[in-house]
Design a protein around this motif. Structure first.
Motif, PDB file in Angstrom:
ATOM      1  N   ASN A   1      -6.719  -6.016  61.538  1.00 33.61           N
ATOM      2  CA  ASN A   1      -5.762  -7.025  60.777  1.00 33.61           C
ATOM      3  C   ASN A   1      -6.614  -8.161  59.842  1.00 33.61           C
ATOM      4  OD1 ASN A   1      -3.341  -5.919  61.612  1.00 33.61           O
ATOM      5  ND2 ASN A   1      -3.500  -6.987  63.665  1.00 33.61           N
TER       6      ASN A   1
ATOM      7  N   PHE B   1      -8.859  -7.858  57.731  1.00 41.41           N
ATOM      8  CA  PHE B   1      -9.191  -7.486  56.446  1.00 41.41           C
ATOM      9  C   PHE B   1      -8.125  -6.671  55.805  1.00 41.41           C
ATOM     10  CE2 PHE B   1     -11.739  -4.542  58.700  1.00 41.41           C
ATOM     11  CZ  PHE B   1     -11.243  -3.430  58.316  1.00 41.41           C
ATOM     12  N   ASN B   2      -7.797  -6.906  54.669  1.00 37.84           N
ATOM     13  CA  ASN B   2      -6.691  -6.094  54.069  1.00 37.84           C
ATOM     14  C   ASN B   2      -7.528  -5.508  52.659  1.00 37.84           C
ATOM     15  OD1 ASN B   2      -6.765  -8.288  52.363  1.00 37.84           O
ATOM     16  ND2 ASN B   2      -4.789  -8.854  52.958  1.00 37.84           N
ATOM     17  N   MET B   3      -6.616  -4.640  51.894  1.00 35.92           N
ATOM     18  CA  MET B   3      -7.249  -4.068  50.797  1.00 35.92           C
ATOM     19  C   MET B   3      -7.325  -5.043  49.421  1.00 35.92           C
ATOM     20  SD  MET B   3      -7.667  -0.643  50.927  1.00 35.92           S
ATOM     21  CE  MET B   3      -6.941   0.028  49.468  1.00 35.92           C
ATOM     22  N   LEU B   4      -6.631  -5.998  49.647  1.00 32.13           N
ATOM     23  CA  LEU B   4      -6.703  -6.700  48.239  1.00 32.13           C
ATOM     24  C   LEU B   4      -7.711  -7.861  48.502  1.00 32.13           C
ATOM     25  CD1 LEU B   4      -2.909  -7.628  48.288  1.00 32.13           C
ATOM     26  CD2 LEU B   4      -3.933  -6.250  46.663  1.00 32.13           C
TER      27      LEU B   4
ATOM     28  N   CYS C   1      -7.995 -10.560  49.314  1.00 31.00           N
ATOM     29  CA  CYS C   1      -7.609 -11.936  49.159  1.00 31.00           C
ATOM     30  C   CYS C   1      -7.279 -12.775  50.365  1.00 31.00           C
ATOM     31  CB  CYS C   1      -6.935 -12.057  47.983  1.00 31.00           C
ATOM     32  SG  CYS C   1      -5.238 -11.188  48.337  1.00 31.00           S
TER      33      CYS C   1
END
Lengths: 576, 96
Positions: free
Chosen positions: B89, B91-94, B96
Motif C-alpha cells: 500500500n 507505493f502506487n503506480m503514479l 506521487c
C-alpha cells in the motif's frame, strides 16, 4: 566669461557659425533667384529609385539660418538658466536633436524626409516637455504628443495617397494635384496635419499645456520652430491649398484661432500661458494670411515672430528664475526697478509684438493687414483680423501693467537682480535682431514692392486698433476693489473665453472619460467575471475534477497489473 | 516416459504464478512465490534435460535463478530503507 569646454559653448559656437553661413547663403540665393537640388541616389533597381533629395532655396536657407541663430542663443541662455541641473547634457543633446529634426523638415522636398523631421519634432518636443518629472509635466507631455500624433496619422495617410503620383517629391506635382481627387485628399490631410502641429482650433489645447517645459524649451520649440513647422508645410503646399479650396477652410480656422487665443490671453494669470496664447494668436494670423495665397508675407511674419517671441520667452525666463519659479503675474509688479536690462528687452519684444512702428513686428504685421484690406475678404475674417490685432495690444499692455508697472507684489526679502550674464548676452543679441530684423528682411525678402492704395481711414486702421487696444488693456487691468465685478456677473462668458472655449476640457476629459468608464465595466464583467469562468478559474476546476477522477482509477494495487499480465499469459499458453 | 507427467509441472508453475499475483500485504510473499516458480521451473528443466543427457545446462539456469533471488532481496531491502515497511500500500503506480 571663461570659455570652458562646455557642451553649451561648443554647440553655441557651432550653431552660430552655421546660422551665419546659412543666412549669407540664403540672401545670396534670394537675390540671384537660385534653387539648388542636391540628390543622392541610394538604391536604383529597374524603374524604382530611392533618392535622398535636399532642396536649398532661399526660403529653406533663410529659415534654417534663423532657426540655428535662435537655437544658438537659446543654448547660450540655457547655460545660465539650467545651472545646477544635473542632467544638463541630456537637455542640450535633446535640443540639438530637435534642431536636427527641424533641419530635416526644412530642406526636404520629399514627403518621406519631411516625415523624418516631423516625427522627430513630435517625439523630441514630448521628451523636452516631460523634462521636469512631475505629474503636471507628464500629463502635459501626453497631451502634446497625442495631439501631434493625430497630425502624424494624417501625414502618413497623405504619404499613402501620394503613391498615386509615382514619387513622394510633392514639389514637382503641386500644379497637377489640383485637378484630381487624390490631390484634394492630400490637401485635406496635409491641412489636418499642419493644423495639429501649429495648434489651430480643434487641436489648440496642447500649446498652453506644453508650457510645463523648461523656459529655454518654450523659447525655442513652442515659439519659433515646432509650431511653425505646420506653417512651413502649408507654405510649401500653398499652390495646392489655394487651388483646391482648402484655403477657405483654413482662413476661417486661422481667424478663429487668432480670435480665441487673443480673448483667452486677456483672462490668464500665468505668464508663460499668456505668451503661449499670444504665440497661438500669431500662428492663426500666419495660417490665415497664407491661406489667402500670400506666402512671402506669411514667411516674413514667421521669421520676425520667431525673433521677438523667443526674446519674450527668454525675458519671461529671467523673471521666473529670479522669482523662485513663480509664474503667476499677480505676484509680479514694479519689476522694472529690479530688472532694468531685462525690462528693456521685455518692452522691445512686447512692442514688436503689437506692431509698434519700425520694430520687427511692424513690417510684417502692417503689411499683412494692408494686404488683407486690399483683397476680397468677408466681414467675419475682416473682423477676426482687426479685432485680434486690438486684442494683441490689449493683453500685451495688460501684461506690461501687471509685470512692470503695478505695485510690488512679491516677498520683501528677495534676491532679485539682473546679473545672469549669459542670459543677458543671449537676450541682447536677440533684441538687436528684433529691432533691425524686420527692416532687414523687408529689404531682402520682398523683391518687388506691392502696390498699396487705400483710403486714409483704412491705412490708419491698424494703428488705431492697436492704440485703442493698448489703452483699453492698460486701463482695464488696473486693480480696483469692488463687490459687483462684471466678469463675475457674466461668469459663463468669462469662463468660456478664459478657458479657450472649453476645448482643453474636450481634448482631455472628453476623450478619456468614456473609455475609462467602459474600461472599468469591462474589467469587472470580463476580466473578473466571465473570463475567469471560462478561462483561469473555470478551467482550473474542470481540470482538477478530471484529474481526481483519473487518479482514482490509477491508484490501484500493483498486483492487479500482474494479475492481468498473468491472465494474458495464460490465454497465450492455452490457445497457442 | 516421465514426459507424461507434464501436467504435474504445469500445475506447479501455475500455482506459483497464482500465488505471485494474489493480493497480499507483503512484498516478501511475492518474492517467495517468485522463488517457488524458479524452483518448479528448475524441477521441470531437470526432467527435460535428463532425457537428452545434457544436465550441465541446468547449472546456468540455477545460477541465474539464484542471482534473481538475490536481486529481489536487494530491492526489498532498499524499499524497507525508503518506505519503512514492505507493504504494497505504501507505493502506487503514479509515483506521487
Amino acid at each position: 566669461m571663461n570659455w570652458r569646454l562646455n557642451i553649451c559653448f561648443i554647440s553655441f559656437m557651432l550653431l552660430f557659425i552655421f546660422s551665419l553661413l546659412n543666412l549669407i547663403m540664403g540672401i545670396y540665393f534670394c537675390l540671384l533667384d537660385i534653387t539648388l537640388f542636391i540628390e543622392w541616389e541610394v538604391v536604383s533597381l529597374n524603374s524604382m529609385n530611392v533618392v535622398m533629395t535636399l532642396l536649398l532655396d532661399w526660403m529653406s536657407l533663410t529659415f534654417m539660418g534663423f532657426v540655428l541663430f535662435i537655437s544658438s542663443m537659446v543654448i547660450f541662455y540655457s547655460y545660465d538658466y539650467m545651472e545646477g541641473d544635473p542632467f544638463i547634457s541630456r537637455f542640450i543633446l535633446l535640443v540639438l536633436m530637435f534642431v536636427l529634426s527641424m533641419m530635416f523638415l526644412i530642406i526636404s522636398p520629399n514627403l518621406i524626409s519631411i516625415l523624418l523631421g516631423w516625427d522627430g519634432l513630435g517625439l523630441i518636443s514630448y521628451l523636452l516637455v516631460i523634462y521636469y518629472q512631475n505629474f503636471k509635466s507628464y500629463s502635459a507631455g501626453m497631451l502634446t504628443v497625442l495631439s501631434n500624433r493625430l497630425g502624424d496619422v494624417a501625414f502618413l495617410l497623405g504619404i499613402a495617397w501620394m503613391l498615386n503620383y509615382g514619387s513622394w517629391n510633392y514639389i514637382f506635382y503641386l500644379s497637377y494635384m489640383i485637378n484630381d481627387l487624390e490631390g484634394l485628399m492630400i490637401a485635406g490631410l496635409m491641412t489636418f496635419a499642419a493644423m495639429t502641429k501649429s495648434a489651430q482650433i480643434p487641436f489648440s489645447s496642447w500649446l498652453p499645456a506644453a508650457m510645463a517645459a523648461p523656459t529655454p524649451v518654450s523659447s525655442l520649440v513652442h515659439s519659433s520652430t515646432l509650431v511653425t513647422a505646420g506653417v512651413y508645410l502649408m507654405i510649401r503646399f500653398n499652390f495646392l491649398l489655394v487651388g483646391s479650396g482648402m484655403g477657405k477652410w483654413l482662413l476661417l480656422v486661422g481667424g478663429m484661432t487668432m480670435f480665441m487665443s487673443g480673448m483667452g490671453a486677456n483672462y490668464e494669470f500665468d505668464l508663460k500661458k499668456i505668451i503661449a496664447l499670444s504665440t497661438l494668436s500669431q500662428l492663426g494670423l500666419m495660417m490665415s494670411i497664407l491661406s489667402m495665397g500670400y506666402i512671402e508675407l506669411a514667411f516674413f511674419h514667421l521669421l520676425t515672430h520667431a525673433l521677438f517671441k523667443a526674446l519674450l520667452f527668454m525675458c519671461a525666463g529671467v523673471i521666473i528664475h529670479n522669482l523662485g519659479d513663480c509664474q503667476d503675474i499677480r505676484f509680479m509688479g514694479s519689476l522694472v526697478v529690479f530688472f532694468p536690462l531685462t525690462s528693456v528687452c521685455f518692452m522691445v519684444s512686447n512692442l514688436a509684438l503689437c506692431g509698434f512702428p519700425f520694430l520687427a513686428g511692424f513690417y510684417s504685421k502692417d503689411l499683412i493687414l494692408e494686404m488683407c484690406l486690399l483683397s476680397e475678404l468677408n466681414v467675419i475674417s475682416f473682423l477676426f483680423y482687426f479685432f485680434s490685432t486690438g486684442l494683441t495690444a490689449c493683453y500685451t499692455f495688460r501684461l506690461i501693467y501687471y509685470v512692470m508697472c503695478s505695485s510690488f507684489n512679491y516677498n520683501s526679502s528677495n534676491g532679485m537682480m539682473d546679473e545672469g550674464w549669459f542670459m543677458l548676452k543671449g537676450m541682447f543679441s536677440m533684441v538687436f535682431m528684433a529691432v533691425i530684423g524686420g527692416s532687414m528682411l523687408s529689404w531682402i525678402l520682398l523683391k518687388i514692392p506691392s502696390m498699396v492704395c487705400m483710403p486714409l481711414i483704412l491705412k490708419m486702421l491698424a494703428l488705431i486698433v492697436t492704440m485703442m487696444g493698448g489703452l483699453i488693456g492698460y486701463q482695464l487691468s488696473i486693480l480696483y476693489y469692488s463687490s459687483n465685478s462684471l466678469s463675475m456677473n457674466f461668469i459663463f462668458f468669462s469662463s468660456f473665453l478664459g478657458s479657450m472655449w472649453f476645448m482643453p476640457y474636450m481634448s482631455t476629459r472628453g476623450t478619456y472619460i468614456y473609455p475609462l468608464y467602459s474600461g472599468s465595466k469591462i474589467l469587472s464583467s470580463f476580466d473578473q467575471g466571465w473570463c475567469e469562468y471560462f478561462g483561469a478559474q473555470g478551467m482550473y476546476s474542470v481540470f482538477k475534477s478530471l484529474t481526481v477522477f483519473t487518479q482514482k482509477y490509477q491508484t490501484n494495487f500493483l498486483k492487479s497489473y500482474l494479475l492481468l499480465f498473468f491472465i494474458w499469459f495464460f490465454f497465450l499458453v492455452i490457445f497457442n | 516416459m516421465l514426459m507424461f507427467y507434464n501436467f504435474v509441472f504445469y500445475f506447479l508453475i501455475l500455482s506459483g504464478l497464482w500465488s505471485f499475483v494474489s493480493k497480499r500485504k507483503h512484498l516478501l510473499s511475492t518474492l517467495l512465490s517468485l522463488e517457488f516458480i524458479v524452483l518448479s521451473l528448475f524441477f521441470y528443466v531437470f526432467f527435460v534435460l535428463l532425457f537428452y543427457f545434457e544436465l550441465y545446462f541446468l547449472m546456468y539456469f540455477l545460477t541465474f535463478g539464484v542471482c534473481e533471488g538475490a536481486l529481489g532481496l536487494g530491492i526489498l531491502v532498499s524499499m524497507i530503507r525508503s518506505h519503512g515497511n514492505d507493504y504494497f500500500n505504501s507505493f502506487n503506480m503514479l509515483q506521487c
